[in-house]
Design a protein around this motif. Structure first.
Motif, mmCIF file in Angstrom:
data_model
loop_
_atom_site.group_PDB
_atom_site.id
_atom_site.type_symbol
_atom_site.label_atom_id
_atom_site.label_comp_id
_atom_site.label_asym_id
_atom_site.label_seq_id
_atom_site.Cartn_x
_atom_site.Cartn_y
_atom_site.Cartn_z
ATOM 1 N N LEU B 77 0.870 -1.174 0.000
ATOM 2 C CA LEU B 77 0.000 0.000 0.000
ATOM 3 C C LEU B 77 0.907 1.224 0.000
ATOM 4 N N GLU B 78 0.760 2.060 -1.014
ATOM 5 C CA GLU B 78 1.580 3.253 -1.119
ATOM 6 C C GLU B 78 0.704 4.483 -0.926
ATOM 7 N N ILE B 79 1.203 5.414 -0.163
ATOM 8 C CA ILE B 79 0.557 6.711 -0.029
ATOM 9 C C ILE B 79 1.529 7.759 -0.553
ATOM 10 N N GLN B 80 1.100 8.500 -1.547
ATOM 11 C CA GLN B 80 1.935 9.550 -2.120
ATOM 12 C C GLN B 80 1.573 10.902 -1.498
ATOM 13 N N ARG B 81 2.581 11.753 -1.392
ATOM 14 C CA ARG B 81 2.359 13.132 -0.903
ATOM 15 C C ARG B 81 1.532 13.112 0.384
ATOM 16 N N THR B 82 2.077 12.447 1.381
ATOM 17 C CA THR B 82 1.325 12.254 2.626
ATOM 18 C C THR B 82 0.868 13.580 3.229
ATOM 19 N N GLU B 83 -0.281 13.501 3.883
ATOM 20 C CA GLU B 83 -0.875 14.643 4.587
ATOM 21 C C GLU B 83 -1.060 14.241 6.047
ATOM 22 N N GLN B 84 -1.209 15.230 6.901
ATOM 23 C CA GLN B 84 -1.355 14.926 8.329
ATOM 24 C C GLN B 84 -2.594 14.078 8.576
ATOM 25 N N GLY B 85 -3.607 14.256 7.782
ATOM 26 C CA GLY B 85 -4.821 13.466 7.920
ATOM 27 C C GLY B 85 -4.645 11.997 7.588
ATOM 28 N N ASP B 86 -3.515 11.656 7.012
ATOM 29 C CA ASP B 86 -3.245 10.244 6.713
ATOM 30 C C ASP B 86 -2.743 9.496 7.944
ATOM 31 N N SER B 87 -2.430 10.215 8.999
ATOM 32 C CA SER B 87 -1.946 9.577 10.227
ATOM 33 C C SER B 87 -3.017 8.642 10.757
ATOM 34 N N ALA B 88 -2.667 7.387 10.905
ATOM 35 C CA ALA B 88 -3.634 6.358 11.305
ATOM 36 C C ALA B 88 -2.890 5.035 11.451
ATOM 37 N N MET B 89 -3.641 4.029 11.882
ATOM 38 C CA MET B 89 -3.133 2.655 11.853
ATOM 39 C C MET B 89 -3.644 2.015 10.556
ATOM 40 N N TYR B 90 -2.780 1.402 9.810
ATOM 41 C CA TYR B 90 -3.166 0.727 8.569
ATOM 42 C C TYR B 90 -3.091 -0.779 8.821
ATOM 43 N N LEU B 91 -4.233 -1.400 8.664
ATOM 44 C CA LEU B 91 -4.367 -2.824 8.966
ATOM 45 C C LEU B 91 -4.539 -3.631 7.696
ATOM 46 N N CYS B 92 -3.918 -4.774 7.683
ATOM 47 C CA CYS B 92 -4.079 -5.732 6.594
ATOM 48 C C CYS B 92 -4.730 -6.983 7.172
ATOM 49 N N ALA B 93 -5.607 -7.582 6.392
ATOM 50 C CA ALA B 93 -6.259 -8.816 6.822
ATOM 51 C C ALA B 93 -6.364 -9.759 5.635
ATOM 52 N N SER B 94 -6.388 -11.055 5.915
ATOM 53 C CA SER B 94 -6.599 -12.031 4.849
ATOM 54 C C SER B 94 -7.681 -13.021 5.248
ATOM 55 N N ARG B 95 -8.340 -13.569 4.242
ATOM 56 C CA ARG B 95 -9.390 -14.566 4.423
ATOM 57 C C ARG B 95 -9.199 -15.638 3.367
ATOM 58 N N PRO B 96 -9.521 -16.886 3.719
ATOM 59 C CA PRO B 96 -9.435 -17.930 2.698
ATOM 60 C C PRO B 96 -10.580 -17.800 1.697
ATOM 61 N N TRP B 97 -10.390 -18.368 0.523
ATOM 62 C CA TRP B 97 -11.428 -18.307 -0.505
ATOM 63 C C TRP B 97 -12.637 -19.146 -0.115
ATOM 64 N N ALA B 98 -12.364 -20.284 0.441
ATOM 65 C CA ALA B 98 -13.452 -21.214 0.708
ATOM 66 C C ALA B 98 -14.298 -20.738 1.869
ATOM 67 N N GLY B 99 -15.534 -20.455 1.600
ATOM 68 C CA GLY B 99 -16.447 -20.128 2.687
ATOM 69 C C GLY B 99 -16.637 -18.636 2.858
ATOM 70 N N VAL B 100 -17.831 -18.164 2.606
ATOM 71 C CA VAL B 100 -18.101 -16.736 2.734
ATOM 72 C C VAL B 100 -18.280 -16.325 4.178
ATOM 73 N N ASN B 101 -18.399 -17.294 5.075
ATOM 74 C CA ASN B 101 -18.611 -16.948 6.474
ATOM 75 C C ASN B 101 -17.316 -17.015 7.278
ATOM 76 N N THR B 102 -16.206 -17.057 6.602
ATOM 77 C CA THR B 102 -14.937 -17.166 7.317
ATOM 78 C C THR B 102 -14.507 -15.817 7.868
ATOM 79 N N GLU B 103 -13.786 -15.895 8.968
ATOM 80 C CA GLU B 103 -13.352 -14.646 9.578
ATOM 81 C C GLU B 103 -12.108 -14.120 8.891
ATOM 82 N N ALA B 104 -11.833 -12.850 9.118
ATOM 83 C CA ALA B 104 -10.607 -12.219 8.637
ATOM 84 C C ALA B 104 -9.529 -12.356 9.699
ATOM 85 N N PHE B 105 -8.314 -12.619 9.244
ATOM 86 C CA PHE B 105 -7.150 -12.701 10.137
ATOM 87 C C PHE B 105 -6.331 -11.435 9.921
ATOM 88 N N PHE B 106 -6.062 -10.735 11.009
ATOM 89 C CA PHE B 106 -5.415 -9.437 10.906
ATOM 90 C C PHE B 106 -3.938 -9.498 11.254
#
Lengths: 114, 115
Positions: B77-106
């Protein structure tokens, strides 16, 4: 549109007391419901989830939640709070209408008093 | 299974600089998500990949933000020309393909501070 409401941005309980964190959702189709916990400067960890079947769901760390369709609720409970339970808790819903994206509540910060 | 890994954990940058974050999902997970989280808020959806295809992007995401997942494994994930409002926590999560009711792993997140 789907939405999740968590009543109370902060909840304070004494150590050993009952924990009750409220979550209400809106969904026109059967939802999948999740509770996550987040400790400071950490990612989110799944506590429990409801998909189908038994409406009372047990999770990790002694937490459980009950899906009540008539009340569109999925409240999180724990009989006896521990100091280590102090964290932020997020409720999320996922359904066909949201293309199974997770829709999040704003979170409830649980404070445990000694 | 080593879980979802994010690097760096913390990033301090000056306003106007570009930053790039990396996410390594759980290896068998086809779906990868980026979220942004500010204090007192739940995760805000940014974008979503299924394998290497970027299937959805939040309308709130400005064109200064770009994400890639070139080989369907790790993502940046790239942020160009950062601004103060971009200050935050950026989280990534993954889920398996099989099963629409699966949880996200962070992952543990990348905390960005723009000064």
């Amino acid at each position: 549109a789907q939405s999740v409401t968590q009543l109370g941005s902060h909840v304070s309980v004494s150590e050993g007391a009952l924990v009750l964190l409220r979550c209400n959702y809106s969904s026109s189709v059967p939802p999948y419901l999740f509770w996550y916990v987040q400790y400071p400067n950490q990612g989110l960890q799944l506590l429990l989830k409801y998909t189908t079947g038994a409406t009372l769901v047990k999770g990790i760390n002694g937490f459980e939640a009950e899906f009540k369709k008539s009340e569109t609720s999925f409240h999180l409970t724990k009989p006896s709070a521990h100091m280590s339970d102090a964290a932020e808790y997020f409720c999320a819903v996922s359904d066909m209408d949201s293309n199974y994206q997770l829709i999040w509540g704003a979170g409830t910060k649980l404070i445990i008093k000694p | 299974d080593t879980g979802v890994s994010q690097n760096p954990r913390h990033k301090i940058t000056k306003r106007g600089q570009n930053v790039t974050f990396r996410c390594d999902p759980i290896s068998e997970h086809n779906r990868l998500y980026w979220y942004r989280q500010t204090l007192g808020q739940g995760p805000e959806f940014l974008t979503y990949f299924q394998n290497e295809a970027q299937l959805e992007k939040s309308r709130l995401l400005s064109d200064r933000f770009s994400a890639e997942r070139p080989k369907g494994s790790f993502s940046t994930l790239e942020i160009q020309r950062t601004e103060q409002g971009d200050s935050a926590m950026y989280l990534c999560a993954s889920r398996p393909w099989a099963g629409v009711n699966t949880e996200a792993f962070f992952g543990q997140g990348t905390r960005l501070t723009v000064v």
